[in-house]
Design a protein around this motif. Structure first.
Motif, short mmCIF file in Angstrom:
data_model
loop_
_atom_site.label_atom_id
_atom_site.label_comp_id
_atom_site.label_asym_id
_atom_site.label_seq_id
_atom_site.Cartn_x
_atom_site.Cartn_y
_atom_site.Cartn_z
N GLU A 29 1.15 -0.77 0.19
CA GLU A 29 -0.02 0.26 -0.25
C GLU A 29 0.91 1.37 0.02
O GLU A 29 1.82 1.18 1.00
CB GLU A 29 -0.72 0.04 1.36
CG GLU A 29 -1.52 0.71 1.30
CD GLU A 29 -3.39 0.96 2.33
OE1 GLU A 29 -3.63 0.08 2.27
OE2 GLU A 29 -2.23 1.21 3.76
N VAL A 135 3.79 0.27 2.42
CA VAL A 135 3.50 -0.32 3.62
C VAL A 135 2.85 -1.52 3.55
O VAL A 135 2.70 -2.25 1.72
CB VAL A 135 2.73 0.47 4.76
CG1 VAL A 135 3.50 1.13 5.01
CG2 VAL A 135 1.43 -0.17 4.46
N GLU A 136 3.41 -3.21 3.59
CA GLU A 136 3.52 -4.18 3.54
C GLU A 136 2.33 -4.98 5.30
O GLU A 136 3.15 -4.76 5.82
CB GLU A 136 3.77 -5.28 2.89
CG GLU A 136 3.53 -6.82 2.85
CD GLU A 136 3.91 -7.87 2.30
OE1 GLU A 136 3.66 -8.29 1.25
OE2 GLU A 136 4.95 -7.78 2.71
N GLY A 137 1.24 -4.05 4.98
CA GLY A 137 0.65 -4.71 6.23
C GLY A 137 1.44 -4.15 7.31
O GLY A 137 0.70 -2.51 6.87
N TYR A 138 1.80 -4.33 8.67
CA TYR A 138 2.39 -3.44 9.39
C TYR A 138 3.60 -3.56 9.51
O TYR A 138 4.33 -2.24 9.98
CB TYR A 138 1.86 -4.35 10.69
CG TYR A 138 0.76 -4.64 11.30
CD1 TYR A 138 -0.06 -3.09 11.42
CD2 TYR A 138 0.00 -5.32 11.29
CE1 TYR A 138 -1.55 -2.48 11.44
CE2 TYR A 138 -1.42 -5.07 11.39
CZ TYR A 138 -2.05 -4.13 12.10
OH TYR A 138 -3.46 -4.00 12.49
N ARG A 139 4.14 -3.79 8.62
CA ARG A 139 5.54 -3.32 7.60
C ARG A 139 5.81 -2.33 6.85
O ARG A 139 5.94 -2.27 6.22
CB ARG A 139 6.03 -5.22 7.01
CG ARG A 139 7.40 -4.78 7.44
CD ARG A 139 7.94 -6.60 5.70
NE ARG A 139 7.78 -6.29 5.47
CZ ARG A 139 8.19 -6.90 4.22
NH1 ARG A 139 9.77 -7.04 4.29
NH2 ARG A 139 8.32 -7.44 3.17
N GLU A 140 6.69 -1.15 7.79
CA GLU A 140 7.66 -0.53 6.48
C GLU A 140 8.16 -0.15 5.76
O GLU A 140 9.37 -0.94 6.53
CB GLU A 140 7.22 1.47 7.52
CG GLU A 140 7.80 2.43 6.95
CD GLU A 140 8.27 3.15 8.17
OE1 GLU A 140 9.40 3.64 8.00
OE2 GLU A 140 7.51 3.58 9.30
N LYS A 143 9.95 5.34 4.17
CA LYS A 143 9.10 6.50 4.63
C LYS A 143 9.42 8.07 4.07
O LYS A 143 10.84 7.86 4.43
CB LYS A 143 8.68 6.36 5.64
CG LYS A 143 7.41 8.01 6.75
CD LYS A 143 7.89 7.45 8.10
CE LYS A 143 6.84 8.62 8.41
NZ LYS A 143 6.18 8.61 10.10
#
Length: 194
Positions: A29, A135-140, A143
Motif C-alpha cells: 500500500e 507498507v505491507e501490512g504493518y511492515r514499513e 517513509k
C-alpha cells in the motif's frame, strides 16, 4: 515541458536496499499526504502513479498506467483514496498493489508521485508537509518526505520487481524528475543514468 531525472537516491540510509538485499512483498500500500495550500492560493494537487512493465521489456514502455482516474485492467492495482487538495487527516491518498495477483507476463512495477502543474510551476519544496509511506501490512518499507527531491515536480519512490522464483521484491527508488504528470508516466520507468 520536457522532463528529465534530476536526483537519484537508491536504498535506505546507511543500509541500502539492493538487488542482493531485497524485501519480498505480495501486497503493498502506498500512502501520500500533504498540507492544503493557503486559503488564497490555488490548491496543491499531488497524485500517486504506478506504471507496469512486461518481462519482455522491463525498462520499455509501460504496459499500462494507474492513477487517480484509472485502475489496472485486472483490478490488481487501484486507488482506494484520492485527494485533489490534501485536505483531511494523515495520508489522504492511498494506492493498493496486489502484486501476487499480477499475471506472470509482468516483471516490474514503478510507483511515483507527481504534482499537477495547472496553476503554474510547483515543486515538492513548494508543498508543505508532503510525505509518502509504503507498507505491507504493518511492515514499513519506505517513509520519505521528498526533501532530497525538493526541486523536482515529480519523483519515483518505489520499484517492485519479480525475482527468478516468481516472488516480488521491493526496492526503494527515490528519484526526482522535472516533468509534468503526463511526461512523467512515460519516463518514470527508465533505467537510472550513471
Amino acid at each position: 515541458m520536457r522532463g528529465h531525472a534530476v536526483v537519484t537516491r537508491l536504498g535506505r540510509g546507511s543500509n541500502p536496499v539492493t538487488s542482493d538485499d531485497p524485501q519480498s512483498v505480495s501486497k503493498a500500500e502506498v500512502r501520500l499526504k500533504w498540507d492544503p495550500s493557503p486559503w488564497n492560493q490555488p490548491s496543491h494537487h499531488l497524485d500517486i502513479i504506478a506504471t507496469t512493465y512486461s518481462a519482455d521489456a522491463p525498462y520499455g514502455r509501460p504496459v499500462y498506467v494507474v492513477h487517480f482516474d484509472s485502475r489496472s485492467p485486472d483490478g490488481t492495482i487501484n486507488m482506494g483514496r484520492h485527494s485533489q487538495t490534501g485536505q483531511g487527516f494523515g495520508y489522504v491518498e492511498v494506492m493498493t498493489l496486489e502484486l501476487d495477483r499480477l499475471a506472470s507476463s509482468f516483471a516490474r512495477v514503478v510507483v511515483g508521485v507527481a504534482i499537477h502543474q495547472n496553476s503554474g510551476p510547483k515543486t515538492f519544496g513548494d508543498v508543505s508537509n508532503a510525505g509518502v509511506l509504503v507498507v505491507e501490512g504493518y511492515r514499513e518499507l519506505l517513509k520519505d518526505d521528498f526533501t532530497q527531491v525538493s526541486g523536482s515536480t515529480a519523483a519515483t519512490v518505489a520499484e517492485f520487481t519479480r525475482g527468478t522464483s516468481g516472488a516480488w521484491e521491493f526496492h526503494e527508488m527515490v528519484r526526482g524528475f522535472d516533468s509534468d504528470p503526463t511526461v512523467f508516466t512515460a519516463e518514470m520507468g527508465n533505467a537510472p543514468q550513471p
